[in-house]
Scaffold this motif. Structure first.
Motif, PDB file in Angstrom:
ATOM      1  N   ILE A   1       0.841  -1.196   0.000  1.00  0.00           N
ATOM      2  CA  ILE A   1       0.000   0.000   0.000  1.00  0.00           C
ATOM      3  C   ILE A   1       0.879   1.250   0.000  1.00  0.00           C
ATOM      4  O   ILE A   1       0.639   2.209  -0.731  1.00  0.00           O
ATOM      5  CB  ILE A   1      -0.943  -0.021   1.221  1.00  0.00           C
ATOM      6  N   ASP A   2       1.930   1.187   0.818  1.00  0.00           N
ATOM      7  CA  ASP A   2       2.892   2.269   0.891  1.00  0.00           C
ATOM      8  C   ASP A   2       3.546   2.517  -0.452  1.00  0.00           C
ATOM      9  O   ASP A   2       3.580   3.633  -0.952  1.00  0.00           O
ATOM     10  CB  ASP A   2       4.009   1.848   1.872  1.00  0.00           C
ATOM     11  N   PHE A   3       4.018   1.438  -1.040  1.00  0.00           N
ATOM     12  CA  PHE A   3       4.759   1.499  -2.291  1.00  0.00           C
ATOM     13  C   PHE A   3       3.898   2.113  -3.391  1.00  0.00           C
ATOM     14  O   PHE A   3       4.359   2.924  -4.181  1.00  0.00           O
ATOM     15  CB  PHE A   3       5.216   0.086  -2.659  1.00  0.00           C
ATOM     16  N   LEU A   4       2.619   1.733  -3.446  1.00  0.00           N
ATOM     17  CA  LEU A   4       1.768   2.199  -4.532  1.00  0.00           C
ATOM     18  C   LEU A   4       1.051   3.500  -4.190  1.00  0.00           C
ATOM     19  O   LEU A   4       0.229   3.996  -4.957  1.00  0.00           O
ATOM     20  CB  LEU A   4       0.735   1.123  -4.888  1.00  0.00           C
TER      21      LEU A   4
ATOM     22  N   ARG B   1       6.134   4.567 -13.784  1.00  0.00           N
ATOM     23  CA  ARG B   1       7.139   4.687 -12.726  1.00  0.00           C
ATOM     24  C   ARG B   1       7.091   3.445 -11.818  1.00  0.00           C
ATOM     25  O   ARG B   1       8.108   2.859 -11.481  1.00  0.00           O
ATOM     26  CB  ARG B   1       6.849   5.966 -11.925  1.00  0.00           C
ATOM     27  N   PHE B   2       5.846   3.045 -11.432  1.00  0.00           N
ATOM     28  CA  PHE B   2       5.715   1.865 -10.571  1.00  0.00           C
ATOM     29  C   PHE B   2       6.304   0.641 -11.263  1.00  0.00           C
ATOM     30  O   PHE B   2       7.000  -0.163 -10.658  1.00  0.00           O
ATOM     31  CB  PHE B   2       4.246   1.594 -10.218  1.00  0.00           C
TER      32      PHE B   2
ATOM     33  N   GLU C   1      -5.127  -3.291  -8.344  1.00  0.00           N
ATOM     34  CA  GLU C   1      -4.973  -4.605  -8.957  1.00  0.00           C
ATOM     35  C   GLU C   1      -3.493  -4.965  -9.100  1.00  0.00           C
ATOM     36  O   GLU C   1      -3.088  -6.105  -8.869  1.00  0.00           O
ATOM     37  CB  GLU C   1      -5.668  -4.651 -10.322  1.00  0.00           C
ATOM     38  N   LEU C   2      -2.707  -3.967  -9.422  1.00  0.00           N
ATOM     39  CA  LEU C   2      -1.263  -4.190  -9.479  1.00  0.00           C
ATOM     40  C   LEU C   2      -0.751  -4.598  -8.101  1.00  0.00           C
ATOM     41  O   LEU C   2       0.052  -5.525  -7.951  1.00  0.00           O
ATOM     42  CB  LEU C   2      -0.579  -2.900  -9.965  1.00  0.00           C
TER      43      LEU C   2
ATOM     44  N   LEU D   1       5.513 -11.218 -13.430  1.00  0.00           N
ATOM     45  CA  LEU D   1       4.286 -10.433 -13.338  1.00  0.00           C
ATOM     46  C   LEU D   1       3.731 -10.228 -14.741  1.00  0.00           C
ATOM     47  O   LEU D   1       4.457  -9.777 -15.625  1.00  0.00           O
ATOM     48  CB  LEU D   1       4.648  -9.083 -12.697  1.00  0.00           C
ATOM     49  N   LEU D   2       2.465 -10.591 -14.962  1.00  0.00           N
ATOM     50  CA  LEU D   2       1.850 -10.366 -16.263  1.00  0.00           C
ATOM     51  C   LEU D   2       0.905  -9.172 -16.128  1.00  0.00           C
ATOM     52  O   LEU D   2      -0.045  -9.220 -15.358  1.00  0.00           O
ATOM     53  CB  LEU D   2       1.050 -11.593 -16.704  1.00  0.00           C
ATOM     54  N   LEU D   3       1.205  -8.104 -16.857  1.00  0.00           N
ATOM     55  CA  LEU D   3       0.371  -6.916 -16.743  1.00  0.00           C
ATOM     56  C   LEU D   3      -0.430  -6.725 -18.034  1.00  0.00           C
ATOM     57  O   LEU D   3       0.138  -6.518 -19.091  1.00  0.00           O
ATOM     58  CB  LEU D   3       1.239  -5.686 -16.471  1.00  0.00           C
TER      59      LEU D   3
END
Lengths: 458, 306, 256, 367
Positions: free
Chosen positions: C139-142, C195-196, C164-165, C176-178
């Motif tokens: 949560i922090d990271f995003l 950026r993420f 969702e990411l 990771l499949l985006l």
């Protein structure tokens, strides 16, 4: 510590605290529920006492003026004996339940007006709808057991058997609305069921004997259909015994519990294995569907119905099968002489019903009325013996002569012997009760030769 | 052989009745993706209306039948308008439970009217000649059964013509195919939903009459017969009208043969399936078919999209 | 730490009835690469993802992750190998909060069964607190702290994409499949997401396969690109080459 | 910290059942009141509340599989029946027609749940393959097949129309059928049953709460909201659907064992379609997928007949002046409530409670 365990401990502590705190309040309930079990059923009961002990269901206050919309006829200066009522308003006997109840309430109206039972009038509480289901029957029993001295009607054999242990523990006696042969034997009913009228088993034997002696067409092959565990089984036993004695072939027996009776299958049997006569011991709704279904297949064998299979609506104008039931191929075994019979009891009943504004000659009103005679005899004996507690009433029922003003044969209750005197009748739309009596107090050779002291048929 | 034919006739007439209810189920499902548990209730309500008109009010039977069928159709329409319309877009489960609520509502009112004495339809079938049956080569066919068969066939033909030829029929097909596209074409989808329920109501009322007609009588338990159309629909596939008919035939014949042959068969193999087996047999068939074909015999398979 | 594997498509063909969604596709994604698949709508990009994650079974050909034939596995077994994904049309659990969604992402790391769940044993408690910590890190990271207790349906589209990411990251996957992470976003949101993705790739060292048709973003961040058209592989290579490829330009201009 | 509901000082607090002392004390007060109730109220009310607890347990069971995992189950009544018969066989008295082993309650109560769970697992391979309406229809078939088996498995069930007696109330070797004396305290059978049911109900409720705040509960909800996404997150759908069915049946079995011990006997006709559907309706009215919903639904279901009588009394409406009898009126209103809740408040009574609570949390400052 785990949160769960901690909560459990808190919970138990709270529980324990509350239990201790409330300890005093709950004390007085002790004596009420400690059961008093009758030491010996054979101990003499009928002595004349000056004071009367009472118990649950007997109050010093007078009965209400009316219960269930029918006056009780209670004497306001007398106390009240309350009777329970386990009736069927919504199940297969739903159409008949209210009529039975009317007969019973009418009986006590008359009995209360003519003196009641000693210093007491008698009132039947509001009926509990059991839906002809044993489980609901027990629920109803539990709902009423703390407020009644005896049960005016427990409708149905399996239902009554289902509550028998509880009745035993409570010393509760009951008038049945079922003519299971077991009710006459202490090995089955523990002396708790106040039977009246002939047993289904005897009816079954008499039905076969009567048909062979009186029906113009020769009967060789027969079929039996009925509700299992219910009167179907008992009736079938009687029919089978008499058929064996007379060398008849039983082509099929379709005996299933009432909720599973499948009309299509019953009709299917009559089509696939045609018989000269069949002996149905089922409910009225199924009876009409089976008879009608068979008729549509062009079949009209002799039908010797057990009493509960018939409803006087079958011969009323406008009923689609009126002609069939009036055709002379349908007969029934009645539990008591029909409404019009000339006995003292019937006369009193007709007068009481007329005074109540009831002009129906419904057979089930008669049955309801008749069912209470023996119960009244037991209550009177208990009163005379000075003990109207449930234990006293039970003791009184162990050995007492009961009389029903000629409606049924006078007899001694508590003897291990079933009644075998049946009534044979034919549906007749021209008569108010819908049935014409063909033979009263009939005992055929099979029932006459049977050893009724040997125990219940089924 | 005659007994076999007799059982077949009984089975087919049951099939006719079931197919009427089953088609109603399928129509509603195709149009709205709603499984209506209220269908059996509509059937018995239809029978109740007919009985009350023909017997209690003394209206001539044929007129009562006509009015009963139409009124049940209108009842279906009203149910859709009042109860189903606010639920558009809700999960299927919610809507299915809602129709259970409707079923309870309808049957409670009906049961209180029926009371405990079974009701008659006042139909002419029981009093025809030999108590309403014709004998063909030893096989007894009740007029009521014959009528059920003929009515079902006629109604199915009328419906298929309606779907192919009439403006509304085509609109209904379009709606069931693709709701949004139909809307874009100017089809009033709401009106189609109403129409579907009305047709389902009419079919149910016919079925209700044949279930309760003659000596069968209308009682508080009559709806259970109509409920047996449900396994028929499932066997055929929820969204297939021919499937509904085939399913009904399977269920009807099963019931007919079990009723006539179960006891003989049991005494032959020496094993009992238990009492009342003819009533559960359809559900067992449905259970088995769903294990192997989760979408029924004729249903369309669902393709998952992500 | 598990050894990070490479993903290989060997001559994969996928047919639905008469329609060929993928035709003889082969490619390889090396560990820790940021690989991108582009192509117009209906080119078969999502079908590739569905073949990887076990939702579709290739008609012919194999999909390998290291030595595992993942075209034979169920979706949850594929996920257990450390392959996480997002969906084109956001498949979040709408009746739950952001936090719950991310905690579901931690499912694989929680090691206890339903009966323990029911009794909430000490082990469950320890596990749950750990999972909660992990979730908070994501949560922090995003940067979605203020939406922690919000229900998904109440959130704007861009935030949902981020959640969702986050849910996929919570699985702590190796790959990771985006699926179109930037679809339907404005420029600012697209930059954030980019950026993420770069952070995930560079700091967390994860293999990323990204599907998109936003050429600009793909060309900016991808290390390798494959171009699809109508189920066929048009080209594969580094972004700089791809933008010059004539077939690619034709296909893109032809469609858009 | 009080008055700031969403502020947690540590993660343990956040994931615990009661996140603050106010909630904890409310729970304590409620439990105390519930226990005290059985000494103060009449037998009628004790029975009513006992029934509510048991319906709540069964409701929670159904809620696990239908509310949380989103699998429509119209056959919950069958699992309740399995529990009832398992307990009757293990704890009941043998007669000439039925078997019974007269074991202690510490055996029959949990085993009733286990037996139902096993049945749930046996049919799981079929149920987990199906989704949505097809699953609903298979469970519908189960209702009919189940009641057919109940009716015909006579040595266990006594047979249709006849029924059998259930388990005797014997705990740690003490026969409680006639009540028990602990020091100066006398407890009647119905009070004992009330307390047993209350305790079971509390544990069942805590169990559900535990479930939703941990892995399995979240996985169930994930399957409900999107099974494809759930699978892609590594959730084994088959195993979780099966475990949801098993847990649900376990609850149903426990409830069934106690339920029929309270009524004293059990007859196979009880487990009809309507019986199963009643539980679906209770969960819907209470609030599907919520922890407290089934409890609300159960209380509502058992208390609203009393409520109707109360209103009839207040407005002095005689029973005879109604077009329907009381039982029918109850059924009618029940049907109506299902419809109204689904249309206007899909989250059921819980939804109403939730809004009220939020309103009072902010009181007197409305937004």
């Amino acid at each position: 510590m785990k949160p769960l365990r901690k909560q459990g401990i808190i919970l138990f502590t709270v529980l324990a605290l509350v239990l201790v705190a409330c300890g005093g309040a709950a004390e007085e309930t002790v004596e009420e529920t400690t059961p008093e079990v009758v030491e010996s059923l054979e101990s003499p009961a009928v002595t004349t006492a000056s004071t009367v002990d009472t118990g649950v269901g007997v109050t010093a206050e007078a009965c209400p003026e009316a219960i269930g919309g029918i006056p009780t006829g209670a004497d306001p200066t007398k106390g009240c004996i309350y009777l329970g009522l386990l009736n069927d308003y919504t199940g297969p006997y739903g159409p008949l339940g209210p009529a039975l109840e009317t007969g019973q309430r009418a009986f006590w109206l008359w009995a209360n007006q003519t003196g009641g039972v000693g210093d007491y009038s008698v009132a039947i509480v509001e009926g509990f709808d059991t839906g002809y289901n044993p489980q609901k029957h027990l629920e109803g029993y539990n709902a009423q057991r703390d407020s009644v001295a005896a049960i005016a009607m427990s409708l149905g054999t399996p239902q009554t058997l289902f509550i028998l242990d509880n009745m035993d523990a409570d010393n509760m006696i009951a008038a049945p609305m079922s003519w299971y042969s077991g009710w006459s034997y202490k090995s089955v009913d523990k002396g708790l069921v106040i039977e009246f009228g002939s047993a289904y088993c005897a009816d079954g034997m008499n039905a076969v004997d009567w048909a062979l002696a009186n029906y113009p067409v020769e009967v060789k092959t027969i079929g039996i259909m009925g509700y299992a565990g219910d009167y179907g089984g008992d009736y079938a036993k009687g029919v089978t015994a008499a058929a064996e004695a007379n060398g008849l072939t039983v082509a099929w027996e379709y005996i299933v519990p009432s909720p599973e009776f499948d009309v299509a299958q019953a009709v299917g049997l009559m089509v696939t294995k045609p018989v000269d006569a069949y002996f149905p011991a089922i409910g009225p709704t199924h009876m009409a569907q089976v008879a009608g279904g068979a008729l549509q297949q062009g079949l009209m064998p002799l039908s010797m119905m057990a009493a509960p299979s018939f409803n006087d609506a079958f011969v009323r104008e406008g009923f689609a099968l009126e002609q069939l039931f009036n055709s002379g191929s349908m007969y029934l075994m009645a539990f008591v002489a029909p409404y019009e019979a000339e006995t003292t009891g019937h006369g009193v009943m007709r007068a009481t019903l007329t005074s109540m504004g009831i002009d129906s000659a419904n057979t089930f009103i008669v049955a309801g009325w008749a069912s209470q005679h023996h119960l009244k005899g037991v209550l009177e004996a208990a009163n005379k013996g000075g003990d109207l507690s449930r234990a006293g009433i039970r003791r009184a029922a162990g050995s007492v002569y009961v009389d029903s003003d000629g409606m049924m044969p006078t007899r001694e209750l508590g003897q291990n012997r079933a009644d075998a005197e049946s009534f044979v009748a034919v549906p007749d739309g021209t008569i108010a009760s819908g049935v014409r009596l063909l033979a009263g107090n009939y005992v055929g050779p099979s029932a006459g030769g049977y050893d009724w002291e040997s125990g219940p048929c089924s | 052989m005659i007994i076999f034919l007799q059982a077949t006739v009984e089975g087919l007439s049951l099939a006719a009745i079931y197919s009427l209810v089953a088609i109603g189920f399928v129509l509603i499902y195709k149009a709205m993706e709603v499984l209506s548990f209220a269908q059996p209730a509509l059937a018995v309500v239809g029978a109740g209306i007919i009985s009350s008109l023909a017997v209690d009010r003394g209206i001539p039977f044929w007129l009562a039948l006509f009015l009963g069928v139409i009124l049940t159709g209108i009842l279906g329409l009203l149910i859709e308008r009042t109860f189903l319309r606010p639920m558009v877009g809700e999960p299927v489960f919610s809507v299915a439970v809602l129709t259970i609520g409707i079923d309870i509502l309808l049957r409670t009112v009906l049961d209180s009217w029926i009371g405990i004495n079974p009701k008659y339809m006042g139909d002419p079938f029981p009093t025809f000649g030999n108590f309403g049956a014709v004998n063909i080569g030893g096989v007894n066919i009740k007029y009521l059964e014959l009528a059920a068969l003929i009515t079902a066939i006629i109604l199915i033909i009328i419906l298929s013509i309606f779907f192919r030829k009439s403006k509304y029929g085509i609109a209904m097909r379009a709606t069931s195919y693709d709701q949004e596209a139909a809307m874009a074409q100017g089809i009033n989808v709401g009106r189609i939903f109403g129409l579907v329920w009305m047709i389902a109501g009419i079919l149910a009322a016919f079925a209700g009459f044949f279930i309760t007609g003659g000596f069968n009588t209308l009682s508080q338990f009559s709806f259970i017969s109509a409920l047996r159309a449900l396994p028929a629909v499932v066997i055929g596939g929820l969204d297939s009208i021919p499937g509904a008919v085939v399913g009904s035939v399977i269920i009807g014949l099963t019931q007919g043969y079990v009723a006539y042959y179960q006891l003989t068969f049991e005494s032959f193999v020496g094993f009992s399936f238990g009492n009342g087996f003819s009533v559960v047999a359809p559900y067992i068939i449905m259970f088995v078919i769903l294990i192997f074909k989760p979408d029924g015999l004729f249903g369309t398979e669902e393709v998952e999209r992500v | 730490m598990v050894v990070i594997e490479s993903l290989k498509f060997n001559n994969v063909t996928l047919k639905f009835g008469g329609i060929t969604a993928l035709n003889d596709i082969s490619f390889e994604v090396k560990p820790k690469k940021l690989y991108s698949i582009i192509g117009p709508n209906g080119a078969g990009k999502t079908s590739i993802f569905n073949c990887i994650s076990g939702i579709y079974r290739p008609t012919t050909g194999t999909v390998k992750y290291g030595d595992n034939n993942i075209n034979e596995l169920r979706p949850d077994e594929v996920a257990s190998l450390g392959i996480a994904r997002t969906f084109q049309n956001i498949e979040l659990f709408e009746n739950m909060t952001v936090l719950d969604n991310i905690l579901i992402g931690c499912h694989r790391q929680l090691n206890y069964g339903p009966i323990s769940s029911l009794l909430y044993s000490k082990k469950v408690k320890k596990n749950e607190i750990q999972a909660r910590k992990n979730a908070e890190e994501i949560i922090d990271f995003l940067e979605i702290e203020q939406f922690r207790y919000s229900y998904i349906m109440s959130l704007p589209y861009g935030v949902q994409k981020r959640v969702e990411l986050g849910r996929a990251l919570a699985m702590n996957p190796d790959m990771l499949l985006l699926d179109e992470p930037a679809a339907g976003m404005n420029n600012e949101e697209t930059e954030d997401i980019a950026r993420f993705i770069i952070d995930i790739h560079e700091e967390m060292k994860k293999t990323i396969i990204m599907v998109d048709h936003d050429m600009n973003m793909v060309m900016d961040i991808a290390e390798e690109v494959m171009v699809l058209n109508f189920g066929e592989k048009l080209a594969e290579g580094v972004p700089a080459e791809i933008v010059k490829d004539k077939k690619v330009i034709d296909a893109y201009l032809g469609v858009s | 910290m009080r008055g700031r509901p969403n502020l947690y000082t540590d993660y343990q607090k956040e994931s615990s059942i009661f996140s603050n002392n106010t909630q904890k004390s409310w729970f304590g007060i409620l439990v105390t009141l519930s226990v005290a109730f059985c000494f103060l109220a009449s037998d009628y009310w004790i029975l009513l509340l006992t029934t509510s607890f048991l319906i709540a347990i069964a409701g929670w069971g159904l809620n696990i599989v239908s509310g949380l995992a989103g699998q429509i189950n119209l056959a919950h009544g069958v699992f309740i029946g399995v529990g009832a018969y398992a307990s009757a066989v293990i704890g009941g008295v043998a007669t000439s027609s039925v078997i019974g082993f007269e074991l202690d309650m510490i055996f029959w109560l949990p085993l009733a749940g286990v037996a139902a769970a096993i049945v749930g697992l046996i049919i799981a391979p079929i149920t987990v393959k199906l989704k949505g309406l097809n699953l609903a229809l298979v469970t519908l078939a189960l209702v009919f097949i189940g009641s057919h088996l109940f009716s015909n498995f006579k040595s266990v069930t006594g047979g249709a129309g006849l029924g059998r007696k259930v388990a005797t109330l014997k705990l740690f070797g003490v026969n409680l059928e006639r009540g028990i004396e602990i020091g100066t305290l006398y407890l009647q059978k119905n009070q004992i049953l009330y307390l047993v049911c209350l305790l079971t109900c509390i544990f069942a409720g805590l169990g559900v709460k535990n479930l939703v705040r941990s892995k399995a509960g979240r996985a169930y909800s994930a399957i409900r909201d999107g099974d494809i996404a759930a699978e892609a997150l590594g959730i084994n759908i088959f195993r979780h659907k099966a475990s949801a069915f098993a847990l649900s049946s376990f609850y149903g079995g426990i409830s069934g064992a106690l339920f029929f011990t309270v009524s004293g006997g059990v007859e196979p006709g009880t487990f009809s379609l309507l019986y199963s559907i009643t539980f679906v309706a209770i969960v819907v009215i209470g609030g599907a997928g919520t922890v407290l919903g089934p409890l609300f639904g159960a209380l509502f279901y058992t208390l609203f007949p009393a409520l109707i009588q109360f209103f009839l009394h207040i407005f002095e409406i005689g029973e005879s002046s109604l077009p329907l009898n009381l039982g029918q009126l109850e059924r009618l209103l029940f049907g109506l409530f299902i419809i109204l809740f689904l249309i206007f408040e899909p989250r059921g009574l819980w939804g109403i409670w939730f809004r009220l609570r939020n309103y009072f949390k902010a009181w007197p400052f409305s937004y």
